[in-house]
Scaffold this active site. Structure first.
Site, mmCIF file in Angstrom:
data_model
loop_
_atom_site.group_PDB
_atom_site.id
_atom_site.type_symbol
_atom_site.label_atom_id
_atom_site.label_comp_id
_atom_site.label_asym_id
_atom_site.label_seq_id
_atom_site.Cartn_x
_atom_site.Cartn_y
_atom_site.Cartn_z
ATOM 1 N N ASP A 82 4.351 -5.001 -2.558
ATOM 2 C CA ASP A 82 3.386 -3.911 -2.482
ATOM 3 C C ASP A 82 1.990 -4.441 -2.808
ATOM 4 O O ASP A 82 1.784 -5.086 -3.833
ATOM 5 C CB ASP A 82 3.786 -2.823 -3.480
ATOM 6 C CG ASP A 82 2.983 -1.545 -3.331
ATOM 7 O OD1 ASP A 82 2.495 -1.275 -2.219
ATOM 8 O OD2 ASP A 82 2.860 -0.812 -4.336
ATOM 9 N N HIS A 83 1.035 -4.179 -1.943
ATOM 10 C CA HIS A 83 -0.374 -4.534 -2.157
ATOM 11 C C HIS A 83 -0.592 -6.022 -2.411
ATOM 12 O O HIS A 83 -1.261 -6.409 -3.369
ATOM 13 C CB HIS A 83 -0.977 -3.717 -3.306
ATOM 14 C CG HIS A 83 -1.233 -2.290 -2.960
ATOM 15 N ND1 HIS A 83 -2.226 -1.910 -2.081
ATOM 16 C CD2 HIS A 83 -0.611 -1.158 -3.358
ATOM 17 C CE1 HIS A 83 -2.204 -0.591 -1.961
ATOM 18 N NE2 HIS A 83 -1.235 -0.115 -2.705
ATOM 19 N N ASP A 258 5.661 5.704 -7.171
ATOM 20 C CA ASP A 258 5.615 4.853 -8.358
ATOM 21 C C ASP A 258 5.361 5.667 -9.618
ATOM 22 O O ASP A 258 6.143 5.651 -10.564
ATOM 23 C CB ASP A 258 4.536 3.779 -8.186
ATOM 24 C CG ASP A 258 4.478 2.813 -9.360
ATOM 25 O OD1 ASP A 258 5.409 2.796 -10.183
ATOM 26 O OD2 ASP A 258 3.492 2.045 -9.458
#
Length: 311
Positions: A82-83, A258
């Site tokens: 993620d990211h 999240d």
């Protein structure tokens, strides 16, 4: 069964009008709670790791925990970065066995975003992994991602076709009004996602999987647990779940969650210690936290994502 890419998941989700949950993981209990819920619901699932989680839990431990979840559940599980903010980080995750990576160059100029995304795509595809990219910038804070409201921007639908064609990315995260963290909207406001942007993007990219980041709904029961047991989270407002379900019926195939997991874990542990101040056995307070994460994820799978029974 082994760790899989999201390609087949997204194809089925797009055709079926549902989305896959992409849940951020940081430790064993979170992974267990998510995957036990997915197994009970017979749902495909994406476990995603931020650079911060990778540093915290150790890159080897996280991969092995996800591999253990595959063995225990027999489910199709995608392991996703993620990211990712650099080619080097994305490459390292692909080399470690991640089946999917996100390169987030959304804060860079359009041409730089394309160039970096294309570089990641070429490496990932050569090693059997898929790539998520991003156009538009979400406000909020998530690990190392810090974007002010002034610097956030909606995705420009007129850019998406050129971007996807020139980068070769496999899915695209867009900005339509979600944001990272628990404080997405001001108290008293009525949150409303920009479905007009989503619809235009899907028209320009027919059949292409779209991703929503910052999509936690901030369950108020856990916010209340925190506030009643020494915390201070007044006015935390998330994305309405009915709007997420609507997005899942359209082109959105992946919805990231999240903050809801963090709230469930933290609220449960705070409540447990308030009721059992002398307890020092981690199993006693991490066990209930894992159970509440499981129940939260089951709710998301069935009532929000609509992917129960789709594994």
């Amino acid at each position: 069964m082994s760790i899989v890419t999201s390609k087949e998941m997204f194809e089925k989700a797009y055709q079926g009008g549902y989305a896959i949950g992409a849940f951020n993981v940081n430790n064993m209990e979170i992974i267990q709670g998510i995957t036990e819920a997915a197994k009970e619901c017979n749902a495909p699932v994406i476990l995603q790791v931020s650079s911060g989680a990778r540093k915290y839990a150790n890159r080897t431990y996280l991969v092995k925990l996800v591999e253990a979840a595959v063995i225990e559940t027999g489910l199709p599980i995608c392991l996703h970065l993620d990211h990712g903010d650099s080619f080097e980080l994305c490459k390292s995750c692909v080399d470690d066995g991640f089946s999917s990576v996100m390169i987030d160059a959304s804060s860079k100029p359009f041409e730089e975003n394309i160039a970096l995304t294309r570089q990641v795509v070429e490496y990932a595809h050569a090693h059997g992994a898929v790539v998520e990219a991003e156009l538009g910038t979400l406000a909020g804070i998530e690990d190392d991602v810090h974007v002010s409201a002034e610097d956030s921007s909606y995705t420009r639908p007129e850019d998406v076709q050129e971007f996807v064609e020139r980068t070769g990315c496999d899915s695209l995260a867009i900005a339509i009004g979600t944001s990272h963290g628990a404080y997405k909207f001001k108290p008293g406001t009525k949150p409303q996602l920009r479905f007009d942007i989503l619809e235009e993007v899907s028209e320009r990219l027919p059949g292409f999987p779209i991703v929503l980041h910052g999509s936690s709904s901030v369950p108020q029961e856990y916010v209340q647990m925190i506030n009643e047991n020494g915390g201070a989270m007044p006015g935390a407002i998330g994305v309405p779940e009915d709007q997420l379900r609507q997005a899942a019926r359209l082109a959105v195939c992946k919805i990231n969650i999240d903050s809801d997991l963090r709230l469930a874990m933290t609220g449960t542990i705070r409540k447990y210690f308030a009721e059992h101040p002398s307890e020092f056995d981690p199993r006693k307070y991490l066990g209930p936290a894992r159970t509440n994460i499981k129940e939260l994820v089951k709710h998301k799978i069935i009532d929000v994502l609509g992917c129960d029974g789709k594994a």
